[in-house]
Design a protein around this motif. Structure first.
Motif, PDB file in Angstrom:
ATOM      1  N   GLY A 117     -42.907  11.194  95.296  1.00 15.86           N
ATOM      2  CA  GLY A 117     -42.956  12.499  94.606  1.00 15.86           C
ATOM      3  C   GLY A 117     -41.756  12.928  93.960  1.00 15.86           C
ATOM      4  N   ALA A 118     -40.631  11.822  93.852  1.00 12.83           N
ATOM      5  CA  ALA A 118     -39.421  12.164  92.695  1.00 12.83           C
ATOM      6  C   ALA A 118     -39.892  11.878  91.461  1.00 12.83           C
ATOM      7  CB  ALA A 118     -38.452  11.386  93.575  1.00 12.83           C
ATOM      8  N   ILE A 119     -39.181  12.698  90.619  1.00 12.03           N
ATOM      9  CA  ILE A 119     -38.970  12.200  89.043  1.00 12.03           C
ATOM     10  C   ILE A 119     -37.851  11.316  88.931  1.00 12.03           C
ATOM     11  CG2 ILE A 119     -38.280  13.297  86.903  1.00 12.03           C
ATOM     12  CD1 ILE A 119     -39.593  15.991  87.843  1.00 12.03           C
ATOM     13  N   PRO A 120     -38.306  10.178  88.333  1.00  8.51           N
ATOM     14  CA  PRO A 120     -37.035   9.045  88.166  1.00  8.51           C
ATOM     15  C   PRO A 120     -36.429   9.620  86.638  1.00  8.51           C
ATOM     16  CG  PRO A 120     -39.192   8.224  87.591  1.00  8.51           C
ATOM     17  CD  PRO A 120     -39.484   9.449  88.298  1.00  8.51           C
ATOM     18  N   VAL A 121     -35.207   9.531  87.050  1.00  9.44           N
ATOM     19  CA  VAL A 121     -34.390   9.634  85.680  1.00  9.44           C
ATOM     20  C   VAL A 121     -33.424   8.321  85.649  1.00  9.44           C
ATOM     21  CG1 VAL A 121     -32.731  10.988  84.473  1.00  9.44           C
ATOM     22  CG2 VAL A 121     -34.614  12.274  85.473  1.00  9.44           C
ATOM     23  N   CYS A 122     -33.601   7.541  84.597  1.00 12.82           N
ATOM     24  CA  CYS A 122     -33.062   6.364  84.554  1.00 12.82           C
ATOM     25  C   CYS A 122     -32.141   6.048  83.179  1.00 12.82           C
ATOM     26  CB  CYS A 122     -34.049   5.015  84.368  1.00 12.82           C
ATOM     27  SG  CYS A 122     -35.194   4.925  85.847  1.00 12.82           S
ATOM     28  N   VAL A 123     -30.882   5.494  83.418  1.00 11.47           N
ATOM     29  CA  VAL A 123     -29.842   5.260  82.466  1.00 11.47           C
ATOM     30  C   VAL A 123     -29.770   3.974  81.980  1.00 11.47           C
ATOM     31  CG1 VAL A 123     -27.376   5.560  81.938  1.00 11.47           C
ATOM     32  CG2 VAL A 123     -28.727   7.441  83.298  1.00 11.47           C
ATOM     33  N   GLY A 124     -30.153   3.357  80.796  1.00 11.49           N
ATOM     34  CA  GLY A 124     -30.028   2.323  80.560  1.00 11.49           C
ATOM     35  C   GLY A 124     -28.537   1.616  80.344  1.00 11.49           C
ATOM     36  N   GLY A 125     -28.743   0.240  80.042  1.00 13.11           N
ATOM     37  CA  GLY A 125     -29.726  -0.587  79.718  1.00 13.11           C
ATOM     38  C   GLY A 125     -30.385  -0.437  78.294  1.00 13.11           C
ATOM     39  N   ASP A 126     -30.955  -1.568  77.801  1.00 11.79           N
ATOM     40  CA  ASP A 126     -31.593  -1.347  76.468  1.00 11.79           C
ATOM     41  C   ASP A 126     -32.904  -0.955  76.601  1.00 11.79           C
ATOM     42  OD1 ASP A 126     -33.707  -3.527  76.428  1.00 11.79           O
ATOM     43  OD2 ASP A 126     -32.203  -4.798  76.358  1.00 11.79           O
ATOM     44  N   LEU A 282     -32.558   7.642  79.453  1.00  5.67           N
ATOM     45  CA  LEU A 282     -31.481   7.669  78.369  1.00  5.67           C
ATOM     46  C   LEU A 282     -31.143   6.205  78.151  1.00  5.67           C
ATOM     47  CD1 LEU A 282     -28.482   7.772  77.483  1.00  5.67           C
ATOM     48  CD2 LEU A 282     -29.945   9.764  76.748  1.00  5.67           C
ATOM     49  N   VAL A 283     -31.180   5.568  77.211  1.00  4.70           N
ATOM     50  CA  VAL A 283     -31.090   4.047  76.947  1.00  4.70           C
ATOM     51  C   VAL A 283     -30.339   3.798  75.808  1.00  4.70           C
ATOM     52  CG1 VAL A 283     -33.290   3.609  78.180  1.00  4.70           C
ATOM     53  CG2 VAL A 283     -33.320   3.941  75.506  1.00  4.70           C
ATOM     54  N   GLU A 284     -29.857   2.590  75.743  1.00 11.45           N
ATOM     55  CA  GLU A 284     -29.335   1.883  74.641  1.00 11.45           C
ATOM     56  C   GLU A 284     -27.684   2.671  74.347  1.00 11.45           C
ATOM     57  OE1 GLU A 284     -30.195  -0.693  72.593  1.00 11.45           O
ATOM     58  OE2 GLU A 284     -32.312  -0.657  73.254  1.00 11.45           O
ATOM     59  N   VAL A 285     -26.867   2.774  75.473  1.00 10.55           N
ATOM     60  CA  VAL A 285     -25.850   3.328  75.218  1.00 10.55           C
ATOM     61  C   VAL A 285     -24.898   1.920  75.580  1.00 10.55           C
ATOM     62  CG1 VAL A 285     -23.529   4.302  76.270  1.00 10.55           C
ATOM     63  CG2 VAL A 285     -25.901   5.866  76.014  1.00 10.55           C
ATOM     64  N   SER A 286     -24.020   1.388  74.490  1.00  9.39           N
ATOM     65  CA  SER A 286     -23.560   0.123  74.639  1.00  9.39           C
ATOM     66  C   SER A 286     -21.868   0.374  74.445  1.00  9.39           C
ATOM     67  CB  SER A 286     -23.991  -0.834  73.581  1.00  9.39           C
ATOM     68  OG  SER A 286     -23.179  -2.041  73.603  1.00  9.39           O
ATOM     69  N   PRO A 287     -21.463   0.770  75.652  1.00 12.78           N
ATOM     70  CA  PRO A 287     -19.997   1.128  75.719  1.00 12.78           C
ATOM     71  C   PRO A 287     -18.880   0.213  74.979  1.00 12.78           C
ATOM     72  CG  PRO A 287     -20.930   1.152  77.996  1.00 12.78           C
ATOM     73  CD  PRO A 287     -21.936   0.451  76.944  1.00 12.78           C
ATOM     74  N   PRO A 288     -19.065  -0.957  74.849  1.00  8.93           N
ATOM     75  CA  PRO A 288     -17.994  -1.627  74.016  1.00  8.93           C
ATOM     76  C   PRO A 288     -17.692  -1.201  72.644  1.00  8.93           C
ATOM     77  CG  PRO A 288     -19.451  -3.352  75.298  1.00  8.93           C
ATOM     78  CD  PRO A 288     -19.921  -1.861  75.247  1.00  8.93           C
ATOM     79  N   TYR A 289     -18.855  -0.609  72.145  1.00  6.00           N
ATOM     80  CA  TYR A 289     -18.872  -0.083  70.562  1.00  6.00           C
ATOM     81  C   TYR A 289     -18.619   1.636  70.618  1.00  6.00           C
ATOM     82  CZ  TYR A 289     -20.719  -4.253  69.400  1.00  6.00           C
ATOM     83  OH  TYR A 289     -20.779  -5.540  69.332  1.00  6.00           O
ATOM     84  N   ASP A 290     -17.991   2.050  71.917  1.00  2.00           N
ATOM     85  CA  ASP A 290     -17.932   3.626  71.786  1.00  2.00           C
ATOM     86  C   ASP A 290     -16.699   4.097  71.232  1.00  2.00           C
ATOM     87  OD1 ASP A 290     -18.502   6.256  72.051  1.00  2.00           O
ATOM     88  OD2 ASP A 290     -18.511   6.063  74.384  1.00  2.00           O
ATOM     89  N   GLY A 291     -16.608   5.210  70.537  1.00  2.00           N
ATOM     90  CA  GLY A 291     -15.319   5.697  69.625  1.00  2.00           C
ATOM     91  C   GLY A 291     -14.344   6.527  70.749  1.00  2.00           C
ATOM     92  N   PRO A 292     -13.366   6.859  69.985  1.00  2.00           N
ATOM     93  CA  PRO A 292     -12.275   7.653  70.522  1.00  2.00           C
ATOM     94  C   PRO A 292     -12.864   8.578  71.598  1.00  2.00           C
ATOM     95  CG  PRO A 292     -11.908   7.907  68.168  1.00  2.00           C
ATOM     96  CD  PRO A 292     -13.345   7.074  68.516  1.00  2.00           C
ATOM     97  N   GLY A 293     -12.457   8.857  72.829  1.00  2.00           N
ATOM     98  CA  GLY A 293     -12.670  10.035  73.599  1.00  2.00           C
ATOM     99  C   GLY A 293     -14.106   9.630  74.192  1.00  2.00           C
ATOM    100  N   ALA A 294     -14.723   8.302  74.174  1.00  2.00           N
ATOM    101  CA  ALA A 294     -15.820   7.962  74.740  1.00  2.00           C
ATOM    102  C   ALA A 294     -16.854   8.933  74.269  1.00  2.00           C
ATOM    103  CB  ALA A 294     -15.624   7.927  76.160  1.00  2.00           C
ATOM    104  N   ILE A 295     -16.722   9.281  73.218  1.00  2.46           N
ATOM    105  CA  ILE A 295     -18.081  10.481  72.716  1.00  2.46           C
ATOM    106  C   ILE A 295     -19.333  10.267  72.739  1.00  2.46           C
ATOM    107  CG2 ILE A 295     -16.373  11.360  70.768  1.00  2.46           C
ATOM    108  CD1 ILE A 295     -17.891   9.611  68.735  1.00  2.46           C
ATOM    109  N   THR A 296     -20.004   8.978  72.724  1.00  2.00           N
ATOM    110  CA  THR A 296     -21.158   8.629  73.180  1.00  2.00           C
ATOM    111  C   THR A 296     -21.565   8.848  74.630  1.00  2.00           C
ATOM    112  OG1 THR A 296     -20.906   6.836  71.465  1.00  2.00           O
ATOM    113  CG2 THR A 296     -23.044   7.012  72.739  1.00  2.00           C
ATOM    114  N   GLY A 297     -20.375   8.591  75.515  1.00  2.00           N
ATOM    115  CA  GLY A 297     -20.786   8.636  76.866  1.00  2.00           C
ATOM    116  C   GLY A 297     -20.861  10.090  77.291  1.00  2.00           C
TER     117      GLY A 297
END
Ligand SMILES: [Mn+2]
Length: 315
Positions: A117-126, A282-297
């Motif tokens: 009965g849990a709601i899955p919330v997944c962080v990708g990954g593509d 929440l998908v497609e976060v690719s950390p090697p391309y993140d900007g200063p301050g890890a803004i995408t993260g």
């Protein structure tokens, strides 16, 4: 999950003198989803990515950047962690060299959580990983409504002759009977595509497309109003971070200029508050391309907090 290909901890390795690894929003880490309202998972896989890889490092980046999240949602006036039993269930044991084996691992890992009965919330990954999540949820709920934030339709067919990659997810999901096309809405679509035939699939199956021009010209309140027609049945939310403009979210595999602002993205997710949310990613976060301050993260962590907040309001 225990995997013989991974190094096994020696006895005593979990001594308290070792630092604890980061979890999503500093939540407890649990090995069983029993009793949870929301189960958070990382899916560190980017073997379905057609351009910039790196999304396999998304979960750990978002965990790191989520440590500042506070417990009160001041916009929605809710304490999600008081209303929901929510925990970090760790990473799915993705197989870097096989999409099919990764699908099997996702289904095997998420099935007990959804059955409980849990709601899955997944962080990708593509975005490939969403198909396996939808399979598990459709087994429980039947055909799902869909809110899909993305720059791309992800309804293309085969890629190099192969059926599975991050651009075919929603076509495969429709073919497998996992989605109700007439209760599916895509938001943020834009950029150079192959041709008008890219939307033949939408016309055939009733998918609604809200292009970025509609968002900008009519406003987010109008978009939220459109999403309201999905109430009254189960809805899955898939948020591809490339829906957001690369100026705000550069860390992604297939960036497209001219997208949502961070603020618009947060307000749109809050707009799901009237819907019966049965799962999200929440998908497609690719950390090697993140900007200063890890803004995408940082933005990704806040979008997950908003998803938990709307889930709390519907519990
Ligand atoms: Mn996508």
């Amino acid at each position: 999950m225990s995997n013989p290909d991974h190094p096994q901890p020696r006895d005593g390795f979990s001594s308290p003198r070792f630092a604890q690894p980061a979890t999503f929003m500093r939540l407890p880490y649990v090995t069983s989803p029993a009793g949870l309202d929301v189960a958070l998972y990382g899916i560190p896989f980017d073997g379905g990515c057609s351009y910039r890889s790196g999304a396999r490092f998304g979960p750990r980046h978002v965990r790191d950047q989520s440590s500042l999240i506070r417990p009160w949602n001041s916009a929605l006036k809710v304490h999600p962690f008081d209303r929901l039993r929510v925990a970090d269930c760790g990473d799915v044991d993705a197989v870097p060299v096989s999409i099919e084996a990764t699908f099997a691992a996702i289904e095997q890992t998420l099935q007990p959580a959804v059955e409980a009965g849990a709601i899955p919330v997944c962080v990708g990954g593509d975005h490939t990983v969403t198909l396996a999540v939808l399979r598990v949820l459709a087994r429980r709920h039947g055909r799902l409504g869909l809110v899909h934030f993305d720059a791309h339709p992800d309804t293309w067919d085969r890629y190099f002759g192969l059926p599975y990659y991050h651009g075919s997810t929603f076509r495969r999901a429709m073919e497998e009977g996992l989605l109700d096309g007439t209760r599916s809405i895509q938001v943020g679509i834009r950029g150079p595509l192959y041709g008008p035939e890219d939307f033949d699939f939408h016309a055939t199956h009733g998918f609604e497309v809200i292009r970025i021009e509609d968002v900008k010209e009519r406003g987010v309140a109008w978009v939220v109003d459109r999403l309201g027609r999905l109430s009254g049945g189960p809805v899955y939310c898939s948020f591809d971070i490339d829906a957001v403009d690369p100026a705000y979210a550069p860390a992604t595999g297939t960036p497209e200029a001219g997208g949502l602002t961070s603020y618009e993205a947060l307000v749109l997710v809050r707009g799901l508050r009237s819907l019966q949310l049965i799962g999200a990613d929440l998908v497609e976060v690719s950390p090697p391309y993140d900007g200063p301050g890890a803004i995408t993260g940082v933005l990704a962590a806040n979008l997950i907090f908003e998803l938990l907040s709307v889930a709390a309001l519907n519990r």
